[in-house]
Scaffold this active site. Structure first.
Site, short mmCIF file in Angstrom:
data_model
loop_
_atom_site.label_atom_id
_atom_site.label_comp_id
_atom_site.label_asym_id
_atom_site.label_seq_id
_atom_site.Cartn_x
_atom_site.Cartn_y
_atom_site.Cartn_z
N TRP A 167 7.58 -33.78 -2.85
CA TRP A 167 6.97 -32.45 -2.68
C TRP A 167 7.57 -31.75 -1.46
CZ3 TRP A 167 4.23 -30.15 1.28
CH2 TRP A 167 3.52 -29.00 0.96
N HIS A 168 7.84 -32.55 -0.41
CA HIS A 168 8.35 -31.94 0.81
C HIS A 168 9.76 -31.40 0.66
CE1 HIS A 168 4.94 -33.74 2.97
NE2 HIS A 168 5.20 -32.83 3.89
N GLY A 169 10.50 -31.90 -0.30
CA GLY A 169 11.85 -31.35 -0.45
C GLY A 169 12.66 -32.12 -1.48
#
Lengths: 468, 374
Positions: free
Chosen positions: A325-327
């Site tokens: 989700w963060h990247g």
């Protein structure tokens, strides 16, 4: 539009003044229009994309509620989830997963899809992960019959797009946010005052602390081998505070802006760097995302009531998803998984050591911070080879002779933030301000304002979490 | 109403605070911030104040050939030698362009002194490649200081990044989009390639397996020069504004079009790339002559060997050409005053033992192998 932009500081008071000047019945329409303007100001195509996903989710939630057969209800639920995931994949993960493939090449050379590939590769729609998660939570809650489906599409669109929390959260649940958005509310001085304080302190954190530290960290990451071992540790330490000040500052700006409209957003951070264990840390850091993962992944997968193996699997799955989700990058997946492993280590091993006392607590706090600070190397590094280089530099291998320059102003800003956050302010900053007599309070406001005007960092960084 | 009064009281406090802080800041800190964040601001102030002729340019002014140039004088320094009776002041920096020159004019003094302004222009700065350069944000950050607003407000704008600060990724996307969408057939409907992307995708040197240096060179020439100027081009708008400003202030304005490396462009792609250079030069000439701007564009037949960057298209010239350019400008300004014999008169003999790698030889070899139709 970014919170740390001149445009936003003209936009906010204008929206606010007109909002309360309008009849109650149409205020929400004004807020919806302004929210879409806020988002579209950056890129109009992305506002259209958000409207499209909102339409799908609104429709699916309505169908989920209408249907009586469990199979159909499930169908609409999954239709919504998959359409959100597809959007995320297309705009955030496509290049990571399929970049350079024959398919990507074909799509790029097709006149109708080339723009999409360019967009996905270079410009992720701001906050797409935040608003899709918020939308998913709504559809799941309707499916679970915890919420009633909103009948009015535009009211639902406001829930998704409410500008203070649109691009980087907090990820609010439908029940809490929707009720507040449509309540009859007249401005209360206490809310305005608290909102103003949060805005001031939030902007200070972003502009004076995070942006100044960003300059230092970027300098080091540009050519890390040239610097000494001490500089390497200093850069890693500074990044831990950069990312915290950046995201915490953003959250306060979001809370402060929302409060002006009578909307109380949840606290997203409660002093994460004093946590004594990794599980506690994740109860204090990015709380709205942690609770989202808890409610929509961790518990449905098995949670902590089905033995150690299921628990471990659930934790690793949550942190793997959180990393992704963060990247769209392997470094982010490693960051997420490393947090999961440390979480399990703390939960099953470290927390069982039978020591007590203040010194032991401090040791645990330092250990938890150090864990997080070191895993942030993956968060910051553009790729795995770079993170490996950083770790070897942190061990003193191949370090250079240059000393990373930390100017007095940067050091002062960092020290002020650490002292305020870790030692002085027990709860929220707006409540803490209220303790002081008026002249002291105003003097403190003046200091913060002058710092913002005078000492803001020149390093041009959008909010770190915008890219998610 | 009570709430509004309370808010107004606080805004009043903020305004007083700003005035006091601005007063202190402008006296004690501003000069230091200017030095730190705006490399040429002080240079601009001094050039505008003391110069009879102000030369605004980019790296071509100061670039020189490290292998053969024993004269490292810049164009503006040569110009000073040709016009010793006038004070020439130059503001030049690599990557600068008319968009920045336009903003610099905010600092133009309000006196009545007669000045001449020379604005150099390399055509590449008008194409997508330069318009969407990743260095642009830092240029724009510096340009915040080219203004007469209260200094503390400028500093606040810097903190809040109140300038065109599109990041490198977004710039890259816009560049690719430009190369993909802008038609090359606006001028000639039968042009072999529809867009820049089509052209570099079908780069004949790549298809023939030419060495990397030649392939990259050909790609770069296409990307830098294959575009057509029109009214909507941001750099044209900047040049328009500069012309309007000078007209209003009664400043003598000269636009100086730096010569592109037409020799190599022709060797690489025959008449195709040259046609864009010609069309763009014609566009500039007709547009600005109508506006009463003087124009210098008189360097036909320069050899590609005179360019210091052999493998990439730039307008960086060796001393012979820099000197020739300076003479052209001097003659345009005042042919009667030109001091034609300057010392040293020409480049010293280059060291014969130092050989500069020239693109010319390899290019010729591959042109024959590729068997191009032009």
């Amino acid at each position: 539009m970014l919170f740390n932009s001149v445009e936003y500081w003209l936009f906010l008071p204008l929206v606010w003044l007109l909002y309360f000047g309008l009849p109650f019945k149409i205020r929400w329409i004004w807020l919806l229009v302004c929210s879409y303007f806020f988002y579209g100001f950056w890129k109009a195509e992305f506002a259209a994309l958000m409207a499209f996903t909102s339409l799908i989710d609104w429709w699916c939630a309505r169908q989920t509620e209408k249907q009586e057969k469990p199979g159909l209800r499930k169908f609409w639920l999954w239709f919504s989830i998959l359409s959100n995931v597809a959007m995320l994949f297309m705009f955030k993960y496509f290049d990571f997963a399929l970049g350079g493939s024959e398919l990507a090449n074909k799509l790029y050379h097709n006149p109708y899809t080339a723009w999409l590939i360019e967009l996905g590769k270079y410009t992720i729609p701001a906050g797409i992960s935040f608003y899709t998660f918020q939308s998913i939570s709504y559809v799941v809650d309707v499916y679970r019959k915890k919420e009633k489906a909103e009948k009015n599409l535009f009211r639902f669109m406001l829930y998704v797009s409410f500008f203070p929390q649109l691009v980087a959260g907090p990820i609010e649940r439908f029940g809490k946010l929707h009720t507040q958005l449509f309540q009859k509310y007249m401005p209360v001085w206490e809310d305005i005052r608290a909102g103003g304080r949060l805005l001031l302190y939030g902007l200070f954190l972003k502009v004076c602390v995070a942006d100044n530290l960003a300059g230092v960290v970027d300098t080091w990451y540009h050519s890390p081998e040239q610097y000494t071992l001490f500089s390497a540790w200093m850069a890693v330490f500074c990044f831990a505070f950069q990312v915290y000040a950046d995201f915490f500052g953003y959250s306060l700006l979001a809370q402060g802006s929302a409060l002006l409209f009578g909307v109380h957003l949840m606290d997203n951070f409660t002093k994460p760097y004093i946590a004594k264990s990794v599980p506690e840390f994740w109860h204090r850091w990015h709380i709205s995302l942690s609770t989202w993962f808890r409610d929509y992944i961790f518990i449905p997968v098995g949670g902590n009531k089905q033995g150690v193996i299921v628990l471990s699997f659930s934790v690793l799955l949550v942190f793997f998803t959180s990393g992704l989700w963060h990247g769209a990058n392997t470094t982010m997946i490693v960051f997420g998984l490393s947090q999961g492993i440390l979480y399990l280590f703390d939960r099953f091993a470290f927390s069982r050591i039978p020591f007590n006392g203040r010194i032991w607590d401090v040791f645990r706090q330092v250990k938890t911070f150090a864990f997080f600070m070191l895993t942030l190397v993956w968060f910051r590094s553009p790729d795995l080879p770079m993170s490996s280089r950083v770790f070897s530099l942190l061990q003193g291998k191949n370090t250079g002779t240059m000393q990373l320059e930390l100017q007095w102003t940067v050091l002062g800003m960092l020290a002020l933030f650490i002292v305020l956050d870790l030692f002085l302010v027990p709860g929220r900053i707006d409540v803490w301000f209220q303790r002081f007599p008026l002249p002291v309070r105003w003097a403190m406001y003046a200091i913060l304002a002058v710092c913002i005007a005078w000492l803001g960092g020149a390093a041009d960084h959008p909010f770190v979490y915008f890219q998610f | 109403m009570k709430i509004l009064l309370r808010i107004l009281a606080r805004l009043g406090f903020a305004a007083l605070l700003f005035i006091a802080a601005n007063h202190y800041y402008s006296r004690h800190q501003y000069a230091q911030d200017v030095r730190k964040y705006s490399r040429v601001k002080n240079r601009i102030d001094s050039a505008f104040r003391f110069g009879d002729i102000v030369y605004l340019g980019e790296s071509s002014n100061t670039s020189f050939n490290p292998w053969t140039d024993t004269l490292a004088y810049s164009i503006s320094e040569f110009l000073q030698m040709y016009l010793p009776g006038q004070k020439i002041e130059a503001v030049t920096h690599e990557g600068y362009h008319p968009g920045l020159f336009r903003q610099m004019l905010n600092l133009w003094p309000e006196d009545n002194k007669k000045r001449t302004l020379i604005v150099t222009l390399n055509m590449r700065t008008c194409g997508p490649s330069a318009l969407y350069s990743s260095n642009e944000a830092s240029n724009q950050q510096e340009a915040l200081f080219y203004s007469r607003r209260p200094p503390l407000l400028t500093r606040m704008y810097l903190s809040l990044h109140h300038y065109d600060n599109r990041n490198a990724n977004e710039m890259e996307r816009l560049k690719l989009q430009g190369w993909r969408t802008e038609s090359l057939r606006k001028q000639q409907s039968g042009f072999p390639w529809a867009t820049v992307r089509d052209w570099y995708d079908q780069n004949p040197y790549s298809q023939a397996g030419a060495p990397e240096k030649i392939r990259h060179m050909a790609d770069a020439y296409i990307k830098e020069f294959a575009f057509l100027l029109d009214d909507k081009n941001p750099r044209i708008k900047d040049l328009d504004e500069i012309a309007a400003f000078c007209k209003k202030k009664n400043i003598r304005l000269i636009y100086h079009l730096l010569p592109e490396n037409r020799d190599y462009a022709k060797q690489l792609f025959g008449p195709y790339l040259i046609s864009f250079m010609d069309a763009n030069a014609l566009f500039i000439a007709s547009r600005y002559q109508k506006m009463g701007v003087e124009l210098i564009n008189n360097y036909p037949g320069l050899s590609g060997l005179n360019y210091t960057d052999q493998w990439y298209p730039t307008e960086h010239f060796n001393a012979t050409i820099r000197q020739q350019i300076a003479l052209s400008i001097a003659e345009k300004i005042n042919a009667k005053e030109v001091h034609r014999v300057i010392h040293p008169a020409r480049n010293n003999s280059p060291n014969p033992h130092i050989l500069q790698p020239m693109a010319d030889t390899l290019l010729k070899e591959w042109r024959e192998k590729v068997k191009l139709p032009w």
